[in-house]
Enzyme design. Sequence first.
Site, PDB file in Angstrom:
ATOM      1  N   ASP A 269       0.787  -1.235   0.000  1.00  0.00           N
ATOM      2  CA  ASP A 269       0.000   0.000   0.000  1.00  0.00           C
ATOM      3  C   ASP A 269       0.822   1.290   0.000  1.00  0.00           C
ATOM      4  O   ASP A 269       0.279   2.363   0.225  1.00  0.00           O
ATOM      5  CB  ASP A 269      -0.987   0.037   1.188  1.00  0.00           C
ATOM      6  CG  ASP A 269      -2.172  -0.904   0.954  1.00  0.00           C
ATOM      7  OD1 ASP A 269      -2.439  -1.195  -0.232  1.00  0.00           O
ATOM      8  OD2 ASP A 269      -2.796  -1.350   1.925  1.00  0.00           O
TER       9      ASP A 269
ATOM     10  N   GLY B 146      46.591 -57.294 -18.984  1.00  0.00           N
ATOM     11  CA  GLY B 146      47.192 -56.234 -19.797  1.00  0.00           C
ATOM     12  C   GLY B 146      46.200 -55.513 -20.687  1.00  0.00           C
ATOM     13  O   GLY B 146      46.566 -54.569 -21.394  1.00  0.00           O
TER      14      GLY B 146
ATOM     15  N   SER C 199      38.763 -63.218 -15.265  1.00  0.00           N
ATOM     16  CA  SER C 199      37.554 -64.058 -15.282  1.00  0.00           C
ATOM     17  C   SER C 199      37.301 -64.651 -16.670  1.00  0.00           C
ATOM     18  O   SER C 199      36.379 -64.242 -17.362  1.00  0.00           O
ATOM     19  CB  SER C 199      36.337 -63.267 -14.771  1.00  0.00           C
ATOM     20  OG  SER C 199      36.240 -62.010 -15.379  1.00  0.00           O
TER      21      SER C 199
ATOM     22  N   SER D 164      42.481 -52.975 -14.697  1.00  0.00           N
ATOM     23  CA  SER D 164      42.790 -52.293 -13.429  1.00  0.00           C
ATOM     24  C   SER D 164      43.003 -50.795 -13.633  1.00  0.00           C
ATOM     25  O   SER D 164      42.533 -49.975 -12.841  1.00  0.00           O
ATOM     26  CB  SER D 164      44.044 -52.897 -12.794  1.00  0.00           C
ATOM     27  OG  SER D 164      43.756 -54.210 -12.374  1.00  0.00           O
TER      28      SER D 164
END
Lengths: 628, 267
Positions: A15, A456, A527, A460
Amino acid sequence: MTHAVLKIVVVGHVDHGKSTLVGRLLNDTGSLPHGKLEAVKAASEKRGVAFEWAFLLDALQAERDQGITIDTTQIRLKTKPRETIIIDAPGHREFLKNMITGASSADAAILVVDAVEGLQEQTRRHGYLLHLLGLRQVVVAVNKMDAVDYRPERFAEVSDQVQSYLSEIGVTAAHIVPLSAYKGDNVVARAKVLAWHAGPTLIEALSGFKSQALSTELPLRFPVQDVLKLDDRRILVGRIESGRLRVGDEILFSPSGKSARINSIENWGGKVPVIAAIAGQAIGITLDDHIFVERGQVGSHPIAAPRESRVFRVNLFWLGNHALEPGQRYKLRLATSEQVVEVERILKVVDLDDLKSEAITKVDRHAVAEVVLLAKGALALDEFPENARLGRFVLVDGYDIVGGGIVASADAEVARLAEAVKSRNLFPVGHRASLEARWLLNGHKGGVIWLTGLSGAGKSTIAMEVEHQLLRKGRQVYVLDGDNLRQGLNSDLGFSPEDRTENIRRVGEVAHLFAQAGAIVITAFISPYQADRDRVRTIQPEAFHEVYVKAGVPECAKRDPKGLYAKAIKGLIPEFTGISAPYEAPEEPEMTVETEGHSVESSVAQLLDYIESAFALENRENESALRG
Amino acid sequence: MNDLDALEQQSLFILREAFSRIEKLALLWSIGKDSCAVLWLVKKAFFGHVPFPIVHVDTGCKMDGMIEFRDKLAKDWNLPLIVGQNTAALKQGIGPQMGRVTCCEALKTDGLKAIVAEHGFKGIIAGIRRDEEGTRAKERVFSPRGVDSAWNLHDQPPEFWDQYTTSVPSGASIRIHPILHWTELDIWRYIERENIPVVDLYFDNGEGQRYRSLGCAPCTSPIQSRASSIAGIVAELETTTVSERSGRAQDKESEDAFEKLRANGYM
């Protein structure tokens, strides 16, 4: 045809006459569409209410019914030499978020103060927020001078009051103008009744302000928005927030720490190649090397990189329905990055009535506070005074933006402040937590990335680098390899086919235990037998990702990092995979990483891409052909 | 960068932000000048590609030449176009004679909702601008819509520092407005600079009138104008005080007709 637009926000207590002032500015600068004033006057008459200037803006029925402006509107004023955009911000306390929405994009502000009422609560609050939002060009309009009979004494009183408050919060008003929006005095036309005021009218005061300059002279900040894969190219898109770049520049991406040179700046449809770009441009670039880059990283020149920080002190304004308290977590978004943060501590909550800062334990809706935040992973950022674009952020709770703030400090002092926290578990997990709860806390899914390939081939090397990169980003990740398993748990096993099978079985079980704890597990084992890998997959098929790290025997024998091939060829190592024992390549791997003829960087980037999408929690979708 | 560059760059940023953050996007194409400009901006943002569907809600009574223009551009630019129509309402004989707002809601709003539901769009890009009209002035760049596409204009999310609301509960959606900050004049200057194709209806063909805003034939009227080129339109707009949508009858059914339309999901 360069004509900058000046964006002005109008703030002040409810206001005190903000909308009236904007209505008056519209009319007196000749910016109203033909017939608009008459239409609104006629509508007021029809409704049986006296016309008010504010009605012009309150185009919405609901607003007129409530008699207050609800939302920010952007209105153009036909001013010379440049256009002005007025952002009419509401004064009602409940609508602070709209005021911030408006004020955050403004170049300058008009702070409206009622000559009768003087400084009020929202005058203070809005003034303080202008300061927080970084708005430094402020003109104070002492409105309703007609209601105090245009008395210079009253103007002087209100001026002093406002000025002393503003100076406390570090804001300097360029001008303080006595005016009456209702009567049109000193808004555009100079009023005779205010002849004692030697300073400018409101419109003259505004003409002295500058449009916000883009920060081309600051160090380069290029937050990556997305990586698009188009026509066999990876295009990094984003907007340069500050500084400039050129083709050939070396760009460092933070927080990954990887860098590459700019190969091209894309220019679709353009006739000449683009060789440079500056702040404000939304560009796409290609790099000369395939490094892992994703949304959220910030490109810079290596000599002027942003800070990397997990702990920082911020000033924030809070818009959430629930109070902000220590220990609570939110998503923090800064430029294009997003990180989960925890509220480490509340240093103080600013009491706007007297600017006293008190130590308080929570921050309520609409309060302003100084807080220390602790992020899950490193964020690339600047302190706000150094570079505003990379020094401001929002907090998100669920779907909602609940607050915003600026980074006051990200230096060692803040880190020390949080030192005590480091020993504490940042994101503790209850004993009965479900797997999903763990994922939510981690911010990603858990699972097993099973690397298989010849000795190789690079398993890793890739695993360790990927782990490093993911850790930097706050991911829960761990690498299992021969070094940490064969020395302990599997120390009783040799290299016969039976022992290899048992080795893999145990690795598989351990990996899945980690995965169930919510981690991303990367295993790096030759693996060699498909059957062994399939058996591991059956433990929890949806969490198993077989990745073939592919390189041929001759290449691996040439690399021979541990000298094993040389020995195996001489017959010194029995049952050496690829030489004297078989390797069964995966039949249907989730992905294949070719390492022959590719850099480690590129293989790592490929795997990171895969992990980031396969382990993402919220499906950050758009899985179209474009997704990079 | 000049002012058009600045507008364009901000729009590219918004479009890429939408693409990066929101699954299942679509662009709403009305065939008018604004959405043609947005279409062009999409091609710029994605280096010539249009990586999400372009949706046209066909009311069956678009003005002469609009559908031909649509089909030609879709072919020339190889656009992934989806055309939707509220055939049930058309069969029932819905038309402006039943009330313009009712007609708009059935053929446009409901037509759009049906396409959104059918394709599961989570984000709809629309070429609306703040300077068009009072309620559009209050829009956010990213504007969340409720489950029934409703716009809660009294409780909009805060939007600042280019941080947008990019996720909503399941069932809800987001409207994205990449040219919200442009003006009608900006659009024409840009169309001229970039040579973007637009429908001929925008130009005076010698009869002393042209359309300033395109819609359905029964509810759209031309303005008196001799502008027969983009330069002519630009010159005209620099001095006009007549509002852009003055030729759109559905806005004027009642004082708050357009607000109600938009609150219910109109674009």
